[in-house]
Design a protein around this motif. Structure first.
Motif, short mmCIF file in Angstrom:
data_model
loop_
_atom_site.label_atom_id
_atom_site.label_comp_id
_atom_site.label_asym_id
_atom_site.label_seq_id
_atom_site.Cartn_x
_atom_site.Cartn_y
_atom_site.Cartn_z
N TYR A 108 0.85 -1.19 0.00
CA TYR A 108 0.00 0.00 0.00
C TYR A 108 0.89 1.25 0.00
CZ TYR A 108 -3.55 -3.40 1.13
OH TYR A 108 -4.39 -4.50 1.09
N HIS B 217 0.54 4.49 0.29
CA HIS B 217 0.41 5.51 1.33
C HIS B 217 0.92 5.01 2.68
CE1 HIS B 217 -3.23 3.11 1.71
NE2 HIS B 217 -3.49 3.66 2.90
N ARG C 82 4.76 5.14 2.47
CA ARG C 82 5.24 6.52 2.63
C ARG C 82 5.19 6.94 4.10
NH1 ARG C 82 2.27 7.22 -2.27
NH2 ARG C 82 0.45 7.96 -1.10
N GLU C 83 4.10 6.61 4.77
CA GLU C 83 3.97 6.99 6.18
C GLU C 83 5.01 6.26 7.03
OE1 GLU C 83 2.56 8.56 9.84
OE2 GLU C 83 2.63 9.22 7.75
N GLU D 172 9.17 3.57 -5.06
CA GLU D 172 8.46 4.59 -4.29
C GLU D 172 9.13 4.91 -2.97
OE1 GLU D 172 4.55 3.00 -3.94
OE2 GLU D 172 3.97 3.51 -6.00
#
Length: 394
Positions: free
Chosen positions: A214, A216, A219-220, A253
């Motif tokens: 996932y 997001h 990234r978190e 990413e």
């Protein structure tokens, strides 16, 4: 942590460690102008680790079937050991009595211990997870074993490797978003608890980015772990069954989100293409059980392929396994001899093929570093494919 600009080694100490540096520092020595690839040097109390670099896995304080002098001949610089398995046998107290893991196993170069967090994933049928930690059923005798972030740190401090990994929860693939959110939340909370109890100044603590597939959540997690300002940062939860395209996407990413002046460790990855893709996106360190596992099953990594030495086509082939390789198997023996050893189930065959496979992965990462320094990485390795020019040397 010293930034690459500030980490300018002067003369070397008698132990080979640059004077004027803290116990751990990372300096970037060259960059690719067309990708995020870089080569550098991670300084540890037991010597430097030149990156990019593959790290052999020595689960029970032993790289399977390979002696320490043989391991050194492969070009290995940093070796891994497994906290969970060493806790089961012989126990961290025995290792500490011996003077620490380096003396216990006879390896004087840098060492890294994982946290036991991977066993949360791999032994899922034998464990129970809650916010406090993980309770395992020992695969040896069924005894209950509780490992918390604090216990993992205590064990790793007793083992005394140069790098200790934070205790984390590695979610399986596939996992729902809610399951990955919960695993990431625990990973971040456990990291804070690891930091609170870790107290060995001669041991670096690395945090681990989770988040599954996932974006997001990845990234978190990268944001949270990077904010802890640790000497190094790892990305876990890959090579756990997901499609290879998902692994590549995670690497693309997450790589740019990691602190630039710290070593970036992609956990559990050791195939040629995947290491090249990861290096192109800023990763430095890799590990995998693949080379020795293949060796134990009679397979060799040659020319970007896996060769099964049991095949009859090798019976009368009296040429070296790989003429470009300087490992013991390729220097002294032929394909026919290795075929004979494998078919005869001689232990020597497993050792020789394991040595060759380890040497191949270490040569590959060394060649990537050289290409970065010479400005040819983008043409030769990013991304490396079996039909690229680089493949012909492997």
């Amino acid at each position: 942590m010293v930034s690459p600009a500030a980490a300018s080694p002067v003369t070397a100490s008698p132990a080979g460690r640059p004077q004027g540096l803290p116990p751990f520092s990372f300096e970037i020595t060259a960059r690719c102008t067309r990708t995020r690839a870089r080569c550098g040097c991670f300084h540890t109390p037991h010597g430097p680790v030149h990156t990019p670099r593959f790290m052999p896995v020595g689960t029970a304080a032993s790289v399977k079937g390979v002696s320490v002098p043989q391991l050194a001949d492969t070009g290995a610089e940093m070796v891994l050991a497994n906290t969970y398995h060493l806790h089961l046998m012989p126990g961290e107290a025995v290792v500490a009595e011996a003077g620490g893991l380096h003396r216990f196993m006879g390896w004087q170069g840098p060492l890294l211990t994982d946290s036991g967090g991977y066993q949360v994933f791999s032994l899922g049928a034998l464990n129970r997870i809650d916010d406090q930690g993980v309770t395992f059923r020992s695969p040896r005798d069924g005894a209950r074993i509780a490992i918390t972030p604090e216990r993992s740190m205590q064990i790793q401090m007793e083992l005394g490797a140069d790098v200790a990994m934070a205790f984390d929860q590695c979610p399986p693939w596939p996992a729902t978003e809610s399951e990955v959110i919960e695993a990431s939340r625990r990973t971040h909370a456990w990291l804070e608890r690891c930091i609170a109890v870790h107290s060995r100044p001669d041991q670096a603590l690395f945090g681990i980015v989770q988040g599954g597939c996932y974006p997001h959540l990845r990234r978190e997690s990268a944001r949270v772990v990077a904010s802890m300002d640790l000497p190094g940062i790892a990305v876990g939860g890959v090579s756990v069954g997901e499609p290879v395209e998902e692994m590549h996407r995670i690497v693309r990413e997450v790589g740019p989100l990691l602190p630039e002046d710290r070593p970036h460790y992609l956990m559990g990855v050791g195939s040629l293409r995947e290491m090249a893709v990861a290096v192109a996106h800023g990763f430095d360190l890799f590990d995998c059980v693949l080379p020795t596992r293949l060796g134990r099953h009679g397979a060799a990594l040659v020319g970007g392929e896996r060769w099964n030495l049991r095949n009859a086509r090798f019976r009368h082939d009296h040429t070296p396994l790989d003429a470009s390789c300087s490992c013991l198997a390729c220097r002294l023996h032929t394909r026919a001899y290795l075929h004979h050893l494998v078919r005869s189930e001689e232990m020597l065959g497993r050792t020789l093929l394991s040595l060759h496979n380890l040497t191949t992965l270490l040569r590959f990462t060394t060649a990537m570093a050289q290409a970065i320094g010479e400005g040819t990485f983008a043409e030769d390795f990013a991304p490396w494919q079996p039909d690229s020019p680089a493949a012909h040397t492997w």
